[in-house]
Scaffold this motif. Structure first.
Motif, PDB file in Angstrom:
ATOM      1  N   MET A   1      70.624  74.577  91.920  1.00 11.32           N
ATOM      2  CA  MET A   1      69.279  74.044  91.856  1.00 11.32           C
ATOM      3  C   MET A   1      68.334  75.082  92.442  1.00 11.32           C
ATOM      4  N   ASN A   2      67.258  75.393  91.774  1.00 14.10           N
ATOM      5  CA  ASN A   2      66.317  76.353  92.302  1.00 14.10           C
ATOM      6  C   ASN A   2      65.091  75.640  92.865  1.00 14.10           C
ATOM      7  N   ASN A   6      63.619  71.471  93.181  1.00 20.21           N
ATOM      8  CA  ASN A   6      63.531  70.726  94.427  1.00 20.21           C
ATOM      9  C   ASN A   6      62.323  71.230  95.205  1.00 20.21           C
ATOM     10  N   PRO A   7      61.266  70.425  95.278  1.00 15.35           N
ATOM     11  CA  PRO A   7      60.060  70.906  95.970  1.00 15.35           C
ATOM     12  C   PRO A   7      60.255  71.065  97.474  1.00 15.35           C
ATOM     13  N   TYR A  86      70.581  82.190 101.073  1.00 14.22           N
ATOM     14  CA  TYR A  86      70.673  80.884 101.722  1.00 14.22           C
ATOM     15  C   TYR A  86      69.379  80.138 101.450  1.00 14.22           C
ATOM     16  N   LYS A  87      69.474  78.840 101.288  1.00 12.32           N
ATOM     17  CA  LYS A  87      68.255  78.047 101.180  1.00 12.32           C
ATOM     18  C   LYS A  87      68.364  76.850 102.117  1.00 12.32           C
ATOM     19  N   LEU A  88      67.219  76.416 102.544  1.00  5.62           N
ATOM     20  CA  LEU A  88      67.115  75.256 103.418  1.00  5.62           C
ATOM     21  C   LEU A  88      66.394  74.163 102.658  1.00  5.62           C
TER      22      LEU A  88
END
Length: 119
Positions: A1-2, A6-7, A86-88
């Motif tokens: 998912m980018n 996902n806001p 990495y994403k939060l």
């Protein structure tokens, strides 16, 4: 998912030279991920060693190495985040408030008063 899906996602852009389809060869992300996994393993192992060390000097040496290993692990995480590996996900304020109230209510079960002064 980018991020567009996902806001609430917080992520830096991935490197432009990173291939869209991953092949069998190791790339920079794989190497960083491998080092991060090693640092996590080392911190777990040094935690056990520090807990089990009976000699004060040995315990202190292990604590020094443990601290350095935690710092290295954190730097690896920061590097990976900066490079977009990495994403939060930002949490909604209502969920944060709900968790705060839940754990705040647990404080009534403590065997000591919530606000104590240390002398």
């Amino acid at each position: 998912m980018n991020q567009s899906q996902n806001p609430n996602a917080i992520q830096n852009p991935k490197p432009a030279n990173e291939p869209q389809v991953k092949g069998p060869e190791m790339n920079d992300r794989d190497r960083l991920n491998d080092i991060l996994a090693l640092e996590k393993y080392l911190t777990d192992s040094f935690n056990v060693s520090a807990r089990e060390a009976s000699h004060p000097a040995l315990h202190q040496d292990i604590m020094t190495v443990l601290t350095e290993t935690h710092q290295c692990q954190y730097h690896m995480y920061e590097l990976m985040f900066r490079k977009g590996h990495y994403k939060l996900e930002a949490e909604e304020q209502t969920k944060l408030d709900q968790s705060f109230r839940q754990f705040q209510n647990y404080s009534s079960q403590f065997p000591y008063p919530a606000a104590t002064t240390v002398q």
